[in-house]
Design a protein around this motif. Structure first.
Motif, PDB file in Angstrom:
ATOM      1  N   VAL A  68       0.845  -1.202   0.000  1.00 33.95           N
ATOM      2  CA  VAL A  68       0.000   0.000   0.000  1.00 33.95           C
ATOM      3  C   VAL A  68       0.880   1.252   0.000  1.00 33.95           C
ATOM      4  CG1 VAL A  68      -1.727   1.318   1.304  1.00 33.95           C
ATOM      5  CG2 VAL A  68      -1.941  -1.170   1.114  1.00 33.95           C
ATOM      6  N   GLY A  69       1.897   1.265   0.841  1.00 33.64           N
ATOM      7  CA  GLY A  69       2.791   2.429   0.903  1.00 33.64           C
ATOM      8  C   GLY A  69       3.470   2.674  -0.434  1.00 33.64           C
ATOM      9  N   ALA A  70       3.931   1.601  -1.069  1.00 34.53           N
ATOM     10  CA  ALA A  70       4.582   1.748  -2.380  1.00 34.53           C
ATOM     11  C   ALA A  70       3.583   2.252  -3.414  1.00 34.53           C
ATOM     12  CB  ALA A  70       5.192   0.411  -2.807  1.00 34.53           C
ATOM     13  N   MET A  72       1.131   4.209  -2.880  1.00 32.46           N
ATOM     14  CA  MET A  72       0.888   5.643  -2.631  1.00 32.46           C
ATOM     15  C   MET A  72       1.927   6.518  -3.336  1.00 32.46           C
ATOM     16  SD  MET A  72       0.010   5.336   1.408  1.00 32.46           S
ATOM     17  CE  MET A  72      -0.154   7.095   1.750  1.00 32.46           C
ATOM     18  N   LEU A  73       3.092   5.925  -3.631  1.00 31.35           N
ATOM     19  CA  LEU A  73       4.136   6.680  -4.342  1.00 31.35           C
ATOM     20  C   LEU A  73       4.168   6.332  -5.833  1.00 31.35           C
ATOM     21  CD1 LEU A  73       5.064   7.513  -1.504  1.00 31.35           C
ATOM     22  CD2 LEU A  73       7.404   7.120  -2.221  1.00 31.35           C
ATOM     23  N   CYS A  75       3.879   3.176  -7.318  1.00 35.69           N
ATOM     24  CA  CYS A  75       4.163   1.808  -7.748  1.00 35.69           C
ATOM     25  C   CYS A  75       2.837   1.073  -7.951  1.00 35.69           C
ATOM     26  CB  CYS A  75       4.986   1.069  -6.696  1.00 35.69           C
ATOM     27  SG  CYS A  75       6.678   1.674  -6.586  1.00 35.69           S
ATOM     28  N   ILE A 101      -7.543   5.471   1.833  1.00 37.15           N
ATOM     29  CA  ILE A 101      -6.597   6.580   1.662  1.00 37.15           C
ATOM     30  C   ILE A 101      -7.028   7.568   0.579  1.00 37.15           C
ATOM     31  CG2 ILE A 101      -4.265   7.064   0.757  1.00 37.15           C
ATOM     32  CD1 ILE A 101      -3.325   4.735   2.642  1.00 37.15           C
ATOM     33  N   HIS A 102      -7.517   7.083  -0.537  1.00 41.01           N
ATOM     34  CA  HIS A 102      -7.920   8.021  -1.591  1.00 41.01           C
ATOM     35  C   HIS A 102      -9.048   8.923  -1.099  1.00 41.01           C
ATOM     36  CE1 HIS A 102      -9.979   9.252  -5.406  1.00 41.01           C
ATOM     37  NE2 HIS A 102      -8.739   9.565  -5.675  1.00 41.01           N
ATOM     38  N   ILE A 109      -4.397  11.356  -2.855  1.00 41.26           N
ATOM     39  CA  ILE A 109      -3.460  10.244  -2.967  1.00 41.26           C
ATOM     40  C   ILE A 109      -4.183   9.033  -3.542  1.00 41.26           C
ATOM     41  CG2 ILE A 109      -1.956   8.643  -1.707  1.00 41.26           C
ATOM     42  CD1 ILE A 109      -1.207  10.846   0.119  1.00 41.26           C
ATOM     43  N   ARG A 110      -3.579   8.444  -4.549  1.00 37.82           N
ATOM     44  CA  ARG A 110      -4.155   7.253  -5.163  1.00 37.82           C
ATOM     45  C   ARG A 110      -3.484   6.007  -4.609  1.00 37.82           C
ATOM     46  NH1 ARG A 110      -4.865   9.155 -11.463  1.00 37.82           N
ATOM     47  NH2 ARG A 110      -6.182  10.953 -10.944  1.00 37.82           N
TER      48      ARG A 110
END
Lengths: 325, 323
Positions: A68-70, A72-73, A75, A101-102, A109-110
């Protein structure tokens, strides 16, 4: 058009997406060196290396969160959960982060995150390896939930899921990895929304998804020999559900049967029935019927396991009941 | 460090204090809803660490006590306040609230309500950085309470195993919600808890911003150059409750008063006074100017901003086609 197995179709989709975009990566337990429990990632580790085909420790919640974190950037991770029961451990990161999060960032943030889970009962794997969690996933706002019934859709849905900017849960099936089917040679994408008519008919609509599509198709074949023309609808996308597609079939046949491998309470059948009630109640000639698993933890014993899960016979019987025959 | 920078740092800490106090007031006036977790007492942690980071480039994430981390990354305090007021102009367009501030332009990747939830997210940022080939780092600020979650152990293991460039900052304020650390953690020195994962770690005073900055510089250099994780524990204390609904019954008045003597703003102010960088009158003027900015720019902006439209309720559930 080549015939390939379900696992091969998943592998092909992985391979194409990994080759296309350096920000696509796959992670999960035993997916790399070992090639995946169902071979769906075999050979990819050698081709793309350990940074992009990642063998994880047995830490479902946190490797899901790393995906999930990746995402958000920017990936596009494809996270495999080895057995669907293990997805319960990842529900925090999936439900509280990936799905939210979106929205809670006001769209800033996607989270283009994909989780693959083999769902369903296989062969005597017992209660902790036989979960059917679609009802849980489809109850979570912000997720997309799709489930392929054929090798064609196993390929096309994974391709679409990776390209989607939303988090997608893709529910496969432990008993379908060796299922064979035709898959077009050229690249294609199965839409993440909408039902598909697998077999047209006029007498009743059978709504199914994942493995239950095959029970429905077998049942329709047998019913046809008795002069009953069943329309088989693959729901395919469980969230969002295609309510217009469901209503359209009911308007045509005026009878609805829903087949699910899961227990009935709070399930796909309950949801489809509710939609039919809301959108097509006055089109109905009979009360809709559900075919579903017994409300028990899946037992180990073979006879008991078989008795807990529905099959094509149950679908035939329910169809006849629905038609008053 | 230049005197002007030291003065700026003092202003940033005082601003953080006044901003949070104003939030408390708005909460009591029912202008702000939900849960509200404030930062007074811990200012030297976020401000000191981020002073040594590449603000706006490194990717930062934290828990629900997130206003000041967002602002220090570069978020506009007006937008943070507007978010607390639930306005369309807020950092998250009024959809997030106090616990979910975002500023993607400045790489502030959010505040999260699930304790321990951001650990893997931060490792994921580091994974993405590694795949893209940049030299940014991920910085994860969480409290001591988060270290009792499974995500702490799972993420430390993977961050170390995969050499992910992530700095974990543990703001140890001695309480996990209302439970004292010695009643919740079998090892109270949090930096020792990452040793089995072979992660470099240290523990320093989190109330003295000079100490924080010195250690943060080492830690950040370690992460950026060695491209592997570091765990920095800062000993701190929150001068207010866990949230606005905290009775405070779990800690003594004496303890709170004792820590108030080690107020990070007081410590740094005294040091600047002794160095002749600021005097009482200048501090007073700074304070008044901050209060004026908060009232006339920030709160006014939040009050004047429109609320989200009810017609837009379902917007942002999914990414819109073509968006």
């Amino acid at each position: 058009m080549a015939e390939m197995m379900y696992w091969q179709a998943i592998l092909r989709a992985h391979d194409e997406e990994l080759a296309r975009d350096p920000l696509v990566f796959a992670m999960g337990e035993d997916i790399g060196v070992a090639g995946g429990t169902y071979k769906a990632t075999s050979g990819l580790y050698a081709k793309y290396g350990p940074e992009r085909v990642i063998d994880t420790p047995i830490s479902e919640n946190s490797y899901t969160g790393i995906g999930v974190g990746a995402a958000m950037l920017g990936c596009r991770p494809i996270v495999e959960i080895m057995s669907v029961n293990f997805a319960w451990l990842a529900m925090d990161q999936l439900m509280n982060n990936a799905a939210k999060i979106h929205y809670m960032s006001g769209g800033k943030i996607r989270c283009p995150f994909v989780m693959r889970v083999p769902g369903g009962t296989a062969h005597q794997l017992g209660a902790q390896h036989s979960a059917r969690m679609e009802k849980v996933f489809m109850g979570i706002s912000g997720l997309r939930v799709v489930t392929p019934a054929t090798p064609r859709d196993a390929y096309g849905l994974l391709k679409s899921a990776v390209r989607s900017d939303d988090p997608v849960v893709l529910i496969e099936h432990e008993s379908m990895y060796n299922l064979k089917g035709e898959v077009p040679d050229e690249e294609f994408f199965t839409p993440l929304e909408g039902v598909e008519v697998m077999r047209p008919g006029r007498d009743l609509s059978i709504f199914a998804y994942n493995i239950s599509v095959h029970w429905a198709l077998q049942a329709a074949e047998r019913l046809a020999k008795e002069g009953i023309e069943a329309e088989v609808i693959d729901l395919r996308a469980l969230k969002p559900l295609d309510r217009a597609g469901i209503a359209a079939s009911v308007r045509k046949t005026h009878r609805a049967l829903i087949v699910e491998e899961d227990e009935a309470p709070v399930g796909v059948g309950a949801e489809v029935m509710a939609l039919i009630n809301e959108d097509a109640f006055f089109e109905l000639d009979a009360a809709p019927v559900r075919v579903h698993a017994k409300d028990v933890p899946i037992p180990y014993n073979r006879r008991l396991e078989k008795a807990a899960i529905p099959n094509a016979d149950d679908v035939v019987a329910a169809a006849k009941k629905l038609l008053g025959k | 460090m230049e005197a002007s920078d030291r003065k700026r740092l003092l202003r940033e800490m005082l601003f953080a204090r006044r901003f949070e106090e104003r939030c408390a007031q708005a909460y009591q006036e029912r202008e702000i809803g939900g849960f509200l977790h404030l930062y007074p007492g811990q200012e030297a942690c976020a401000i000191g660490v981020l002073e040594k980071a590449r603000k706006g480039q490194d990717y930062v994430v934290t828990g629900y006590r997130d206003h000041i981390h967002a602002i220090q990354c570069g978020a506009d305090p007006k937008e943070v306040m507007a978010e607390l007021y639930g306005k369309e102009t807020g950092s998250s367009r009024g959809r997030g609230g106090s616990m979910h501030i975002y500023d993607v332009d400045h790489h502030f990747m959010g505040g999260y309500a699930l304790v321990g939830g951001p650990f893997p997210l931060a490792a994921g940022f580091a994974k993405a950085i590694k795949l893209r080939g940049g030299d940014e780092i991920a910085i994860c600020f969480l409290g001591d309470g988060a270290n009792n979650q499974g995500t702490f152990h799972e993420t430390m293991n993977m961050a170390s195993l995969w050499k992910l460039p992530v700095l974990f900052v543990c703001e140890n304020n001695l309480y996990g919600i209302g439970t004292a650390i010695e009643r919740a953690s079998s090892e109270i020195n949090q930096y020792l808890r990452v040793a089995p994962y072979k992660i470099a770690a240290s523990q320093v005073d989190g109330q003295d911003i000079d100490v924080v900055m010195a250690e943060a510089e080492k830690a950040i250099t370690h992460v950026r150059e060695k491209k592997e994780p570091y765990f920095l524990e800062l000993m701190t204390y929150r001068l207010r409750g866990h949230s606005m609904s905290d009775s405070g019954a779990y800690r003594s008045k004496e303890e709170v008063e004792q820590w108030a003597q080690r107020d990070p703003i007081g410590i740094f102010k005294k040091r600047l006074e002794e160095a002749g960088i600021i005097d009482a009158a200048a501090f007073q003027a700074m304070d008044e100017e901050i209060l004026e900015q908060i009232e006339n720019e920030i709160v006014r902006f939040a009050l004047a901003s429109p609320e989200p439209r009810v017609e837009d309720l379902e917007r942002y559930v999914y990414v819109a086609e073509g968006a």
